[in-house]
Design a protein around this motif. Structure first.
Motif, PDB file in Angstrom:
ATOM      1  N   ARG A 100      97.148   9.025 -22.750  1.00 14.59           N
ATOM      2  CA  ARG A 100      97.736  10.133 -22.003  1.00 14.59           C
ATOM      3  C   ARG A 100      98.913   9.611 -21.191  1.00 14.59           C
ATOM      4  N   PRO A 101      99.967  10.409 -21.059  1.00 11.69           N
ATOM      5  CA  PRO A 101     101.109   9.935 -20.259  1.00 11.69           C
ATOM      6  C   PRO A 101     100.722   9.753 -18.799  1.00 11.69           C
ATOM      7  N   VAL A 102     101.335   8.780 -18.175  1.00 13.89           N
ATOM      8  CA  VAL A 102     101.121   8.524 -16.760  1.00 13.89           C
ATOM      9  C   VAL A 102     101.840   9.603 -15.966  1.00 13.89           C
ATOM     10  N   ALA A 103     101.192  10.092 -14.920  1.00 10.02           N
ATOM     11  CA  ALA A 103     101.794  11.133 -14.075  1.00 10.02           C
ATOM     12  C   ALA A 103     102.947  10.550 -13.265  1.00 10.02           C
ATOM     13  N   LEU A 104     104.029  11.279 -13.194  1.00 16.14           N
ATOM     14  CA  LEU A 104     105.201  10.851 -12.449  1.00 16.14           C
ATOM     15  C   LEU A 104     105.733  12.054 -11.683  1.00 16.14           C
ATOM     16  N   THR A 105     105.973  11.854 -10.400  1.00  9.91           N
ATOM     17  CA  THR A 105     106.554  12.911  -9.584  1.00  9.91           C
ATOM     18  C   THR A 105     108.066  12.728  -9.565  1.00  9.91           C
ATOM     19  N   ARG A 106     108.765  13.695 -10.137  1.00 14.06           N
ATOM     20  CA  ARG A 106     110.238  13.640 -10.127  1.00 14.06           C
ATOM     21  C   ARG A 106     110.732  14.168  -8.795  1.00 14.06           C
ATOM     22  N   ASP A 107     111.510  13.349  -8.129  1.00  8.76           N
ATOM     23  CA  ASP A 107     112.041  13.719  -6.823  1.00  8.76           C
ATOM     24  C   ASP A 107     113.366  12.996  -6.645  1.00  8.76           C
ATOM     25  N   LEU A 108     114.435  13.750  -6.603  1.00  4.51           N
ATOM     26  CA  LEU A 108     115.756  13.129  -6.486  1.00  4.51           C
ATOM     27  C   LEU A 108     115.939  12.365  -5.177  1.00  4.51           C
ATOM     28  N   THR A 109     115.154  12.702  -4.148  1.00  3.74           N
ATOM     29  CA  THR A 109     115.276  11.941  -2.902  1.00  3.74           C
ATOM     30  C   THR A 109     114.750  10.514  -3.072  1.00  3.74           C
TER      31      THR A 109
END
Length: 136
Positions: A100-109
């Motif tokens: 399963r893909p690893v969870a990643l939080t996309r946040d430009l900051t």
């Protein structure tokens, strides 16, 4: 990861980004040097290898945080790298072995953490100078 799990917040996420961007280029350079030594081609630390490691880390981090496709590629790529460990754990504990893909939080900051790339550059540059002596 411990802080993120226990005290998850914006600050632990940023701390994780800074830590990863600090150590990962040096890890890449170390792996490159081990590979070169195994092939009998290691001649000492190289500033150019360090710069490539820092730039590659910055690009992958920027793409994973800034684009949907980059985040998906990062999640699946990390899942593939972690899978042997997931397999071993699953074999021992009789748990799920699926990829399963690893969870990643996309946040430009999070891109503010790119300034952390200066630390491995300085440390690695000092190492090159101290061991080679004449490389800038």
């Amino acid at each position: 990861h411990v802080f993120k799990a226990r005290f998850g917040s914006v600050w632990t996420g940023k701390l994780s980004d800074f830590a990863g961007l600090t150590y990962f280029p040096l890890l890449l350079q170390a792996l490159w040097e081990l590979w070169a030594a195994r092939r009998g081609r290691y001649v000492g630390p190289s500033l150019s290898e360090l710069v490539v490691s820092v730039v590659a880390t910055g690009i992958v981090f920027s793409l994973s945080k800034g684009t949907e496709m980059g985040a998906a590629a990062y999640g699946w790529g990390l899942a593939v790298l972690q899978w042997p460990f997931v397999f071993l754990y699953g074999a021992v504990t009789d748990s799920d072995l699926s990829l399963r893909p690893v969870a990643l939080t996309r946040d430009l900051t999070d891109l503010v953490a790119l300034c952390a790339l200066g630390l491995p550059l300085c440390c690695g540059r000092h190492r090159v100078r101290s061991q080679v002596g004449d490389e800038p």
